[in-house]
Design a protein around this motif. Sequence first.
Motif, PDB file in Angstrom:
ATOM      1  N   ASP A 363     -10.868   2.568   2.940  1.00  0.00           N
ATOM      2  CA  ASP A 363     -10.592   2.973   4.318  1.00  0.00           C
ATOM      3  C   ASP A 363     -10.154   1.780   5.174  1.00  0.00           C
ATOM      4  OD1 ASP A 363     -10.582   5.199   6.148  1.00  0.00           O
ATOM      5  OD2 ASP A 363     -12.218   4.201   7.188  1.00  0.00           O
ATOM      6  N   GLU A 364     -10.509   0.567   4.755  1.00  0.00           N
ATOM      7  CA  GLU A 364     -10.189  -0.628   5.533  1.00  0.00           C
ATOM      8  C   GLU A 364      -8.890  -1.310   5.092  1.00  0.00           C
ATOM      9  OE1 GLU A 364     -13.654  -2.968   4.932  1.00  0.00           O
ATOM     10  OE2 GLU A 364     -14.993  -1.574   5.989  1.00  0.00           O
ATOM     11  N   LEU A 365      -8.215  -0.745   4.098  1.00  0.00           N
ATOM     12  CA  LEU A 365      -6.998  -1.381   3.589  1.00  0.00           C
ATOM     13  C   LEU A 365      -5.905  -1.427   4.657  1.00  0.00           C
ATOM     14  CD1 LEU A 365      -6.719   0.110  -0.024  1.00  0.00           C
ATOM     15  CD2 LEU A 365      -7.349  -2.232   0.610  1.00  0.00           C
ATOM     16  N   MET A 366      -5.170  -2.533   4.696  1.00  0.00           N
ATOM     17  CA  MET A 366      -4.061  -2.712   5.627  1.00  0.00           C
ATOM     18  C   MET A 366      -2.771  -2.897   4.822  1.00  0.00           C
ATOM     19  SD  MET A 366      -5.477  -2.864   8.725  1.00  0.00           S
ATOM     20  CE  MET A 366      -4.439  -3.845   9.791  1.00  0.00           C
ATOM     21  N   VAL A 367      -1.643  -2.529   5.409  1.00  0.00           N
ATOM     22  CA  VAL A 367      -0.363  -2.659   4.713  1.00  0.00           C
ATOM     23  C   VAL A 367       0.388  -3.898   5.202  1.00  0.00           C
ATOM     24  CG1 VAL A 367      -0.152  -0.197   4.311  1.00  0.00           C
ATOM     25  CG2 VAL A 367       0.806  -1.153   6.385  1.00  0.00           C
ATOM     26  N   LYS A 368       1.019  -4.610   4.258  1.00  0.00           N
ATOM     27  CA  LYS A 368       1.881  -5.746   4.594  1.00  0.00           C
ATOM     28  C   LYS A 368       2.562  -6.218   3.313  1.00  0.00           C
ATOM     29  CE  LYS A 368      -1.735  -9.263   4.092  1.00  0.00           C
ATOM     30  NZ  LYS A 368      -2.452 -10.395   4.731  1.00  0.00           N
ATOM     31  N   GLY A 369       3.636  -6.966   3.468  1.00  0.00           N
ATOM     32  CA  GLY A 369       4.306  -7.590   2.329  1.00  0.00           C
ATOM     33  C   GLY A 369       5.180  -6.650   1.525  1.00  0.00           C
ATOM     34  N   VAL A 370       5.537  -7.118   0.336  1.00  0.00           N
ATOM     35  CA  VAL A 370       6.436  -6.401  -0.583  1.00  0.00           C
ATOM     36  C   VAL A 370       5.641  -5.984  -1.809  1.00  0.00           C
ATOM     37  CG1 VAL A 370       8.525  -6.566  -1.995  1.00  0.00           C
ATOM     38  CG2 VAL A 370       8.391  -7.749   0.208  1.00  0.00           C
ATOM     39  N   GLY A 371       5.876  -4.766  -2.288  1.00  0.00           N
ATOM     40  CA  GLY A 371       5.138  -4.268  -3.441  1.00  0.00           C
ATOM     41  C   GLY A 371       5.719  -4.759  -4.755  1.00  0.00           C
ATOM     42  N   VAL A 372       4.912  -5.505  -5.533  1.00  0.00           N
ATOM     43  CA  VAL A 372       5.312  -5.982  -6.872  1.00  0.00           C
ATOM     44  C   VAL A 372       4.273  -5.442  -7.847  1.00  0.00           C
ATOM     45  CG1 VAL A 372       5.844  -7.969  -8.310  1.00  0.00           C
ATOM     46  CG2 VAL A 372       6.249  -8.077  -5.832  1.00  0.00           C
ATOM     47  N   VAL A 373       4.677  -4.478  -8.667  1.00  0.00           N
ATOM     48  CA  VAL A 373       3.705  -3.742  -9.460  1.00  0.00           C
ATOM     49  C   VAL A 373       3.362  -4.417 -10.785  1.00  0.00           C
ATOM     50  CG1 VAL A 373       5.359  -2.280 -10.697  1.00  0.00           C
ATOM     51  CG2 VAL A 373       3.063  -1.412 -10.200  1.00  0.00           C
ATOM     52  N   ASN A 374       4.264  -5.242 -11.345  1.00  0.00           N
ATOM     53  CA  ASN A 374       4.034  -5.797 -12.686  1.00  0.00           C
ATOM     54  C   ASN A 374       2.743  -6.596 -12.817  1.00  0.00           C
ATOM     55  OD1 ASN A 374       6.300  -4.576 -13.572  1.00  0.00           O
ATOM     56  ND2 ASN A 374       7.332  -6.416 -14.321  1.00  0.00           N
TER      57      ASN A 374
END
Length: 1137
Positions: A363-374
């Motif tokens: 619930d406390e997660l924040m969004v930022k940056g670029v998603g790199v899944v590897n």
Amino acid sequence: VVWGSPVFSLHRRGRSTMPGPPSFQPNPGCTHIGVPWPQRVAAWAPLRKAAAVLWLLLLGTSLSPTRGQPRIPLEIVKLWADTFGGDLHDTVTKYSGSLLLQKKYKDVEPSLKIKEVDGLELVRKFSEDMESMLRRKVEAVQSLVAAAEEADLNHEYNASLVFDYYNSVLINERDEKGHSVELGAELVLEANAHFSNLRVNTSISSVQLPTNVYSKDPDILNGVYMSEALNPVFVENFQRDPTLTWQYFGSSTGFFRIYPGIKWTPDENGVITFDCRNRGWYIQAATSPKDIVILVDVSGSMKGLRMTIAKHTVSTILDTLGENDFVNIIAYNDYVHYIEPCFKGTLVQADRDNREHFKQLVDELMVKGVGVVNPALSEAFQILQQLQEARQGSLCNQAIMLISDGAVEDYESVFEKYNWPDRKVRVFTYLIGREVTFADRMKWIACNNKGYYTQISTLADAQENVMEYLHVLSRPMVINHDHDITWTEAYMDSKLFTSQAKSLMLLTTVAMPVFSKKNETRSHGILLGVVGSDVALRELMKLAPQYKLGAHGYAFLNTNNGYILSHPELRPLYREGKKLKPKPNYNSVDLSEVEWEDQAETLRTAMINRETGSLSMDVKAPLDKGKRVLFLTNDYFFTDISDTPFSLGVVLSRGHGEYMLLGDTSVEEGLHDLLHPDLSLAGDWIYCTTDIDPDHRKLSQLEAMVRFLTREDPDLECDEELVREVLFDAVVTAPMEAYWTALALNVSNETECAVDMAFLGTRAGLLRSSLFVGSEKLSDRKFLTPADEASVFTLDRFPLWYRQACEQPAGSFVFNLRFAEGPESPDEPVVVTASTAVAVTVDKKTAIAAAVGVQMKLEFLRRKFWAATRQCGTVDGQCPQTCEDRDLDCFVVDNNGFILVSERAHETGRFLGEVDGAVMTQLVGMGVFTQVTMYDYQAMCKPPGHHHSAAQPLISPISAFLTATRWLLQELLLLLLEWSAWGPRHGRGAEAKAVFHHSHKHKKQDMLQPCDTEYPVFVHQRAIQETNGRIECGACQKTFALQQIPSSNLLLLVTDPTCDCSIFPPVLQEPTEVKYNASVKCDRMRSQKLRRRPDSCHAFHAEENAQDCGGASGTSASLPLLLLPLCTWGLPPQLLR
């Protein structure tokens, strides 16, 4: 001599009469078992200063004051105590009739036998009875599975099927014209005691659907039509085994068929949130144990509604996990970071504690940056690989859940390195949002790793789409047609009947999966649903009758994970305001947290390993809601229950708990004395089995026993040993009725309102009571009624007055203050109970036959006391001092330090240390009272940092604007969710609204959280019958004298109130939260206690069709939600968290 207080201690070394240097220890005179002392470094500085001051103040204190004589005449104090004790003992002995009862048992002593209880034989017998009962439930479920699979095999799918059925929500509903609504036909419902007095129909089942499942969907109609074949099987099962409770079939399409038929009530929002597919029994039966790593994208593109949906998806996945599963969550953008750093590089058991902890962090997660899944995928594969190599985790299914709005980089190399060609780790992908640009890539990941792909566009989509992974994991089991029997942990299904639930009851469920047997769908491994039946744990524990276990004995059950299934000290509920609510971790309380003296976890290990054996432990048993403690030596006997994941333990206390009194009498004589109006039996005990034949269910246990003894009903089955003991006790105790009646008739005016009642209880659960006043004049009407559980024989405990009396010396009474509850006199002490045990000795073996006592008005006790303290021993003349003098304070306290009599009425019932910290500190230091530290691992505490500040900072105009904007955004989101409808499944907006409201409501109201606490209990040392002393309080000295009141658990304390000792802090019994430093807390959270894995695992099957791996969502967005991104675009990111 040890000077003790709740916060620090000053120890005097050796036996010297001179005080030694101060020695600071975290808890004085206490043995800390299993709990490291909390780190309170910041608090030590003021404590050292306070300790030094008190040390100087206490230098002059001694048992024999050296300066001057005490102002309190010791011989007078002893006279007062002896006079009061003698008068009190005469009164309670007379009105209880204890001497008569002792004589009656003495008279029949030559015919008595005392049997030593064989604990191992007892636990084996209980286990066999429980196994037999549970096997009948399994047979009922197996017959339902066979019927459901046969019905499906013979059913041909009809897309245009029209079919009416009993919809649980709509039955008996009428429209404005008075006609039955569609799917709401008339169904006769009658209250049934066997089903908690709910209104049911035992001739047919009804069907419940969640709000987000369309009642006329062709899949639903075909499934409901097919499952009509279960109705005759439900009825037949119930007729064959009338102890069965709810039987049901939960379909993989979402409908829930329940027997007997019942009307379902929506919640306060008008929503049916119950979905059988996310219940523990469904999930555990549908899949094998699993290790799950959840990867959640927190890059900038996930802002706003996408992140809200992603969080809800993670929460929904967590809800599908149980105590046999293991999980971790990794958030990724430019970096890979564990949302709980403590869990880095491992998986933790998915018990309720850990799941709730993860939900808070998500619930406390924040969004930022670029998603790199590897890097995130690599990390997940490495964790699962290391777990497998270390033989940790579930050692069964392994899966990665990828939650993202798209994947752009090349990820094949990761799968080639870690998962191909064996594909032992399944990968499930969840595409968040309406964008379909990356749909093919997300689907490719799932399809090439034996997983499943879904797209989740709304909050309401999450539930349905998450469930798909369970169907994939169930395929190997379905193809093999392995019908594993699953037993759940203890749970309280408060959601089952919402407002209709009369009480929350602990249950376990036996469940089995139902498969499609059609050859054309074999490789798809189609799970039709799960069949289950509830078992109330109270009914199971009745097979371990309390009369065989004695006053302090008990039985308990635990699971293969070491969690408590049933235990007298399990407290699953807590009070929030006026409501009782289940604790968040009520079904993951470990055996070591209840039997916490088992430091080496020897008992826990043996039971988890399904061993049969015994061991002994010295224990401190809490009494009276933790205010008191008994020191017992307990023998533990344990074995497993065959064909279940459960183990059974039986506890017998050493001494009288090892022996059982056996008497005998004729049926005629016993029946005559049994049928007296003052006699009752333990309401929860099974003297005769009355729940099999419907005609017997209306009988009380006493009525059933009479029918059995008179052979009026030959079909009745009774516990002949218990019935024999009841008859014997009825005969021996019968003269008490005539004795009490004669007393009531001859009662003098002086004592007319003194003693309210007399009572007795025997080991067979027999209770007699007699009133000396009219029932309308009773000071405490709850006493000896089911409303006051502590005063009656319950399923797993003897009454408090009985248990305390068993540990009193022979001929001595134990006195207890009782509090009246209610709006007129809340928490006001009004009466005192006094009880004593009746022991019988045969061949040097002593057993407790009964306990007898009286209930008297507190005012009578006070009058007796003040009269006794006017005695001074002089032949003539006035007494030099009495307790009514201003320079003397007199208290009557019990052996745990609680005040029964004080000059100030408001102090009655309070702990002495709270009223006079100086004297209590001194008494503990002198060893008159021993401080015992107790632990509570089921406590609820306010979260750290929770406070309400009256001084709010000034709000800037910009801050106010942003706050208002956020509020408007939330309201808009709720409105859009409420009005949106995706495809034909109506009501999803209502469901989403309920989800959204629930999360906010949860944050506001959930003020308490599980914690560990410690608290002190104080116990008088009987060897110290008298003492006196002097306390240096700065400019003055406070003297005191303490004398034991004979034949009781009471003490007379006389102090000098003229000296102000307020510099001493009060000694409190308040629980203190055990604080763990970050390292210890992390170690505790990561630690994996010994557990026994389930016997079966179904991870893969060669015939599985891995290409059935999902597809693009076919739903279409409603206009409001399509416009939502436009409404939220441009708002600051912190508002879109």
